[in-house]
Design a protein around this motif. Structure first.
Motif, PDB file in Angstrom:
ATOM      1  N   ARG A  50      29.962  35.668 -44.288  1.00  0.00           N
ATOM      2  CA  ARG A  50      28.490  36.369 -44.439  1.00  0.00           C
ATOM      3  C   ARG A  50      28.406  37.414 -45.333  1.00  0.00           C
ATOM      4  O   ARG A  50      27.223  37.463 -46.292  1.00  0.00           O
ATOM      5  N   SER A  51      29.470  38.324 -45.601  1.00  0.00           N
ATOM      6  CA  SER A  51      29.235  39.322 -46.379  1.00  0.00           C
ATOM      7  C   SER A  51      29.026  38.761 -48.085  1.00  0.00           C
ATOM      8  O   SER A  51      28.178  39.270 -48.765  1.00  0.00           O
ATOM      9  N   ILE A 153      26.983  19.853 -38.706  1.00  0.00           N
ATOM     10  CA  ILE A 153      26.198  20.501 -39.863  1.00  0.00           C
ATOM     11  C   ILE A 153      25.816  19.479 -40.997  1.00  0.00           C
ATOM     12  O   ILE A 153      24.776  19.598 -41.468  1.00  0.00           O
ATOM     13  N   ALA A 154      26.789  18.747 -41.347  1.00  0.00           N
ATOM     14  CA  ALA A 154      26.607  17.836 -42.580  1.00  0.00           C
ATOM     15  C   ALA A 154      25.481  16.846 -42.047  1.00  0.00           C
ATOM     16  O   ALA A 154      24.565  16.484 -42.745  1.00  0.00           O
ATOM     17  N   PHE A 155      25.176  16.498 -40.839  1.00  0.00           N
ATOM     18  CA  PHE A 155      24.517  15.589 -40.224  1.00  0.00           C
ATOM     19  C   PHE A 155      22.785  16.193 -40.455  1.00  0.00           C
ATOM     20  O   PHE A 155      22.001  15.725 -40.925  1.00  0.00           O
ATOM     21  N   LEU A 188      18.870  27.727 -37.927  1.00  0.00           N
ATOM     22  CA  LEU A 188      19.905  27.448 -38.748  1.00  0.00           C
ATOM     23  C   LEU A 188      19.455  27.388 -40.188  1.00  0.00           C
ATOM     24  O   LEU A 188      18.503  26.425 -40.520  1.00  0.00           O
ATOM     25  N   PRO A 189      19.730  28.205 -41.361  1.00  0.00           N
ATOM     26  CA  PRO A 189      19.200  28.093 -42.488  1.00  0.00           C
ATOM     27  C   PRO A 189      19.674  26.745 -43.309  1.00  0.00           C
ATOM     28  O   PRO A 189      20.889  26.959 -43.798  1.00  0.00           O
ATOM     29  N   MET A 226      29.554  28.668 -44.402  1.00  0.00           N
ATOM     30  CA  MET A 226      28.538  29.793 -43.469  1.00  0.00           C
ATOM     31  C   MET A 226      27.944  28.971 -42.283  1.00  0.00           C
ATOM     32  O   MET A 226      28.020  29.707 -41.523  1.00  0.00           O
ATOM     33  N   LEU A 227      27.403  27.962 -42.443  1.00  0.00           N
ATOM     34  CA  LEU A 227      26.438  27.176 -41.276  1.00  0.00           C
ATOM     35  C   LEU A 227      27.645  26.893 -40.199  1.00  0.00           C
ATOM     36  O   LEU A 227      27.481  26.800 -39.436  1.00  0.00           O
ATOM     37  N   ASN A 228      28.898  26.255 -40.799  1.00  0.00           N
ATOM     38  CA  ASN A 228      30.034  26.014 -39.976  1.00  0.00           C
ATOM     39  C   ASN A 228      30.440  27.140 -39.068  1.00  0.00           C
ATOM     40  O   ASN A 228      30.476  27.133 -37.865  1.00  0.00           O
TER      41      ASN A 228
END
Length: 290
Positions: A50-51, A153-155, A188-189, A226-228
């Motif tokens: 995240r940083s 997340i890929a979906f 979620l972005p 990051m989303l994962n």
């Protein structure tokens, strides 16, 4: 007042139930400690990721897909019961959010995670639902959980890129302490940030750090990771909340069983004493008559 046999049977039944609740409380406590350890260990990775992403994101912007018609709502519950109001609170929050979206005229696709919320959503009429990942919460702490998250997340990102959805929101329990968990909502972005000024690249390379490949390519690579990480953190948070809620529910059941045992024991002693007294009266009455 029941007979001695009936009261004794009830005491035995409560003792048996208490053994079950005590065992479930200890299991929930052990699972909570394990989940918290996983969270602490994973936090190092997610914080570092995240940083880096935030440093790159300081000079970028993200444009939402305003033309998309649908919103994905992802409520997370448990797959088993006996955890107090844990699942009912998620169901209430989900239904309330659906009502808000309906008033705004937005189409919502619900992707429930957890058997309990999946069952509740299934009761709603004409509600578009996708249950492909409904058991993903059961993989937390097991092999294969991260690959399942990557697929999930890929979906979502694929649906976003195709213009099918505008955003994805998650409703879950946030763990604060063993006795307190709160309902949280998080978006979620799905779209990676985009660098909009060439000077931004020069600033990144000269002041903060040198990027290889380019900053935009690096953002595109890191964003799915990051989303994962964000999704896994949420699942760990929800799992910790579930175990804490179940532990407290079983503790309450154990306390109630102790109170009931005290009442039944007192009732048993009174009934037994009354029975002995009646026998003595009968014996004395028979002696007097003779």
């Amino acid at each position: 007042m029941g007979s001695l046999k009936e009261i004794k049977a009830r005491i035995a039944s409560v003792h048996s139930t208490q053994k079950t609740t005590s065992a479930m409380r200890m299991v929930a406590s052990a699972k909570l400690r394990r989940t918290q350890t996983l969270t602490q260990n994973f936090q190092r990775y997610s914080t570092a990721l995240r940083s880096i992403t935030e440093q790159l994101g300081k000079t970028t912007v993200t444009e939402p897909v305003e033309t998309a018609e649908s919103i994905v709502l992802i409520p997370i519950s448990s797959s088993s019961g006996l955890c107090g109001s844990f699942n009912s609170n998620i169901a209430k929050a989900t239904i309330a959010q659906l009502e808000t979206y309906n008033k705004e005229g937005k189409r919502v696709i619900v992707m429930p995670i957890g058997k309990k919320i999946t069952k509740e959503i299934g009761k709603l009429k004409d509600q578009p639902t996708d249950t492909t990942y409904s058991t993903m919460n059961e993989l937390v702490g097991k092999d294969g959980v991260y690959s399942e998250i990557q697929s999930f997340i890929a979906f979502l990102q694929q649906m976003y890129r195709e213009g099918k959805i505008q955003k994805a929101g998650i409703i879950y329990h946030h763990f604060i302490s063993t006795g307190k968990q709160t309902i949280e909502t998080k978006t979620l972005p799905l779209n990676p940030p985009t660098i909009v000024n060439s000077k931004d690249t020069e600033s990144l390379n000269s002041k903060d750090f040198i990027t290889e490949p380019s900053p935009q390519e690096l953002i595109n690579i890191l964003h799915p990771r990051m989303l994962n990480a964000e999704m896994y953190s949420i699942l760990l948070d929800a799992a910790s909340s579930e175990h804490a809620a179940r532990m407290m529910a079983m503790q309450t059941a154990d306390d109630n069983a102790n109170e009931l045992l005290q009442e039944l024991t007192l009732q048993y002693n009174k009934t037994r004493q009354q029975s002995i007294t009646n026998e003595l009266i009968d014996m004395m009455g028979g002696k007097v008559n003779s």
